[in-house]
Structures are given as C-alpha cells and as structure tokens.
Design a protein around this motif. Sequence first.
Motif, PDB file in Angstrom:
ATOM      1  N   TYR A  57     -42.623 -41.178 -15.167  1.00  0.00           N
ATOM      2  CA  TYR A  57     -42.300 -40.934 -16.489  1.00  0.00           C
ATOM      3  C   TYR A  57     -41.394 -39.627 -16.396  1.00  0.00           C
ATOM      4  O   TYR A  57     -41.600 -38.621 -15.710  1.00  0.00           O
ATOM      5  N   ASN A  58     -40.191 -39.530 -17.346  1.00  0.00           N
ATOM      6  CA  ASN A  58     -39.309 -38.154 -17.295  1.00  0.00           C
ATOM      7  C   ASN A  58     -40.447 -37.424 -18.304  1.00  0.00           C
ATOM      8  O   ASN A  58     -41.347 -37.763 -18.896  1.00  0.00           O
ATOM      9  N   SER A  59     -39.932 -36.144 -18.390  1.00  0.00           N
ATOM     10  CA  SER A  59     -40.205 -35.181 -19.334  1.00  0.00           C
ATOM     11  C   SER A  59     -40.395 -35.623 -20.753  1.00  0.00           C
ATOM     12  O   SER A  59     -41.403 -35.062 -21.578  1.00  0.00           O
ATOM     13  N   ASP A  60     -39.681 -36.698 -21.005  1.00  0.00           N
ATOM     14  CA  ASP A  60     -39.893 -37.006 -22.326  1.00  0.00           C
ATOM     15  C   ASP A  60     -40.785 -38.193 -22.686  1.00  0.00           C
ATOM     16  O   ASP A  60     -41.052 -38.707 -23.652  1.00  0.00           O
ATOM     17  N   ASN A  61     -41.600 -38.377 -21.527  1.00  0.00           N
ATOM     18  CA  ASN A  61     -42.646 -39.360 -21.393  1.00  0.00           C
ATOM     19  C   ASN A  61     -42.147 -40.875 -21.578  1.00  0.00           C
ATOM     20  O   ASN A  61     -43.071 -41.657 -22.073  1.00  0.00           O
TER      21      ASN A  61
ATOM     22  N   LYS B 160     -38.658 -47.511 -26.431  1.00  0.00           N
ATOM     23  CA  LYS B 160     -38.896 -46.094 -27.241  1.00  0.00           C
ATOM     24  C   LYS B 160     -39.801 -46.152 -28.052  1.00  0.00           C
ATOM     25  O   LYS B 160     -40.051 -45.139 -28.910  1.00  0.00           O
TER      26      LYS B 160
ATOM     27  N   VAL C 220     -44.682 -43.485 -26.457  1.00  0.00           N
ATOM     28  CA  VAL C 220     -44.514 -42.760 -25.279  1.00  0.00           C
ATOM     29  C   VAL C 220     -45.555 -43.325 -24.133  1.00  0.00           C
ATOM     30  O   VAL C 220     -46.514 -43.979 -24.529  1.00  0.00           O
TER      31      VAL C 220
END
Length: 468
Positions: free
Chosen positions: A386-390, A86, A89
């Motif tokens: 990737y999810n929407s949170d990158n 984390k 991104v």
Amino acid sequence: MKKKIALFLALCLLMASSSGCSQKSTKPTANPDVWQTVSDAYVYCLPLVLVNETMVAMTNTVAANSTRAPINQLIHAKGLATAASKDIVTPNVDTVYSQVFLDLSETAMVYVKPKTERFCSVEVMDAYTNAVSILGSGGDTQEQQTYLFTGPNYKGPVPDKMKQVSLPTNLAWILIRVVCNGDADLDNVYAIQNQMQLIPLDRYLSGEPDNPPAGTYNPENDFVPITHVDAMTPQEFFDLANQLMVNNSPTAADAPLMKTLSSINVGPGCTFDSAVLGEDASNQWNNMVSNLTSVLATDSAKFSVALGSWSYFGEPIAEFGTAYEFRALIAINGIAVNPATVAIYPKAYKDSNGETLNGNNAYTIHFDKDALPPTAENGFWSITAYNSDNFLIDNELNRYCINDRSGFTLNQDGSLDILVQSKAPDPSQRSNWLPVSDGDFHLYLRIYLPQESILNGQWSAPVINKVV
C-alpha cells in the motif's frame, strides 16, 4: 404508534434511573477531572456510534445492490479491489465480502450458510464491534447450516435443525468473507453468495416467498462514517450514544465505568448537557478527537506482537472485554477485524535494518525453506503493498499482492524471495514481483486460519532485505 412512543419513553426513564443518570441538566463545572471522564465516555461509546453510522450509510438505499442494502438484507460485493478502489483504506484482494446490518429488536432472522470447500467465514458482531461468534471457516463447520440470529429480548423457540446465535445487542453486523482466487474465480464466489439466504423467522416458517421491503434513500446519509462521527459536536455524539445504549445495553462488566460516566449523564437513556464541559468546550473537544489515535496507540501498545520487521495486534482483538481503548483504536483503524485465531494482519513499515520502506529502493521478502506461513485447512496467506495513503498501488500488471495461490517460483534451495520494487525485473523473475511506486509504502502480511506455531511465536516471519 402512541403506545410505542409511550413505551419507548418509559423504557428510557427506566434505563436512566437504573444507570444512575440524572434527568436534570448538569451545570458548568470547574472540576478538572471532567475532561478525563468525557474522554473515557468518548472512547467507550465510539465503536457503538461508529457501527451505527456505518449502518446508516450502508442501508441508505431503496433496494439492495453491491454496496448497500436496506436493514436485514444482504449486501453482496462484486469483484475484487483494485487501485481504483477508494471506498475503504487498506482493502484486501483476497476475499469478496457479503454483509448485513441486523435490527433484532422486533424479529429474529434466519441465515442459511451454504456448504463450501474454501475459506468462507461469517463474523457475527455486536453493536460494540465484539465478535460474538464465528461461523464456517475458523468457527463451526464448512457444511450447510441454518442459524437463528436473535436479540437480547428474544423469548421464542429455536426451530429444529437451527443453531441459535444469541446477540447481546439489538443492532448487529454480520461480515462474510469468501476467498477468491482472482477474477477467473469470481463466478464461483458469486455462486456461493447466491446460495446464502437471510429471511425473517416468521417468513421462513410460513414457507411463503420472502419479498424484502424497500428501504429509503436520504442524500444526507451519503457520508463516510468515520469522518461523519469525527465532525459531531459533544451534544450530537452523546445524545446519539445515550439513545443507542437503550437498545444496545452495556454489559455487566461495564458497570464500574458506567457508574463513573453517569456523573456527566452518559449512559442508557441519560440526558447529556454539554454545559458540563465548561468554557472553551469546542476547542478542547476538537483537540481530544484529533489526538485520540495517538493516545489510544500508546495505551494499546501492550497488545502489539512483534514478528521481526512485522507487528500485529493480538488478543483480545475482536473479543475486547473491558479493553475499551484497544477497542476504540481498532474501530478507528480497522473496524470489523477478526479474532486472532481466525486471522492476523502483520504490518511492516521498515526493512530489516530499521529503515523506512521506500519505492526508490528495491527489496526482497525472504522466506526460508519450509517457512511459508503455516495455516489450517482452508487457510491462506498474502502480502499486499500500500502507498502512504493506505490504498493499493497502480501498476502495469494490476498485481497488488503475492499470495499462496500466486504462481511464484521457489529458489533452488526451496526458499522464496518476493521482489518488491518499482521497476520491472527480468522476465524470468516477474512471477515473484510485487510492484510498488516511488515514495514510502508499507506491507501487510495477512494470514487467515494461522496455525498455533504462528500465534505462540515459534514461526519466524519473512525478512525484508534492502537490495544493495
């Protein structure tokens, strides 16, 4: 020490006078154009300030480790990114990074790049995020080579068998990418890292063992650089920018803009006074910073290249020249990217019907026969979800991408279908499965060392089809 301080102050005054800045405080003004000038100044200075603050955060350590190192010392990352990563991104899972921030104001640095038979690319960036040189893959040679990194004021000789890389700024960022074929290949990557050397020139010439000095740690510098910069006040931001420009001078091509910015005392050695912003400055500043990305995206749309459902930013990426808005946008969304000749990063949010990609549906990414991304020697490609949170998507296989090194299965006609879905397919199709989760997601098709047919639009990108 007193002589150094006096010299620095004299240099600041000289830079201030030559840039046209006034050393007197600027009084409040009702000029409606002042905020346009402030915006232009922020856009110009943002990459410089962001690189500096990234340097501050990543050199905030006493000794080198896998995430930080003191100035002029290499940072060698260990391992590939996972869903637990984390720190940044849209991490890639193709390369392992080594990097270093250089201060070339008082010394030149010798870098020894080992011989490699895989993608190993060294991106040399100035303080404004421009790629000054590419060494190794996508640049000069795969063979062992010794380089001399010098700052703008270096007047010394270049020793025999060294290749000089002259930087226009004293602050530089070197980013080294080494391709890795999964966890089983990590020891081979570490062996390459261990052969790299970075030594001050005088130490290198003396032949004495290099014992890098210890750095320092300050808990106040444990910050996320972009978040830290976004939170700066106008006074903090432009004070730092003006200071940085003394040792990291604007180019001759920047002169017209710098003349305009001098009207609000932004420039090398200038003394900014936030009183120039007038009343309600804090709210206007915060609104400007908050809305900046959308404004820059609109201004930079002309640099976007469409590839069916995919699109990527092309030239002059990483070699920005006076495309200041484009440079700032890339600094915010993907700082330290490669020039297009080294790598492109096509991105897809929607399928072939223009509908947003969502894990409640299943998709195929279809490559026609003989239409996999064509790359030069040592080049490669990958598709990552990737999810929407990158961030990478957690899944039972710990698989985050399909790439040219994956053991996928071609169709009987030689074409390729990559299955993008949340539910596991039949065991016979698992080698082609790119797992996603429920909810919106997006894809990156990374292509390193793309052939000319990709860059000139002759190659057709894969089609993303919704399974019905």
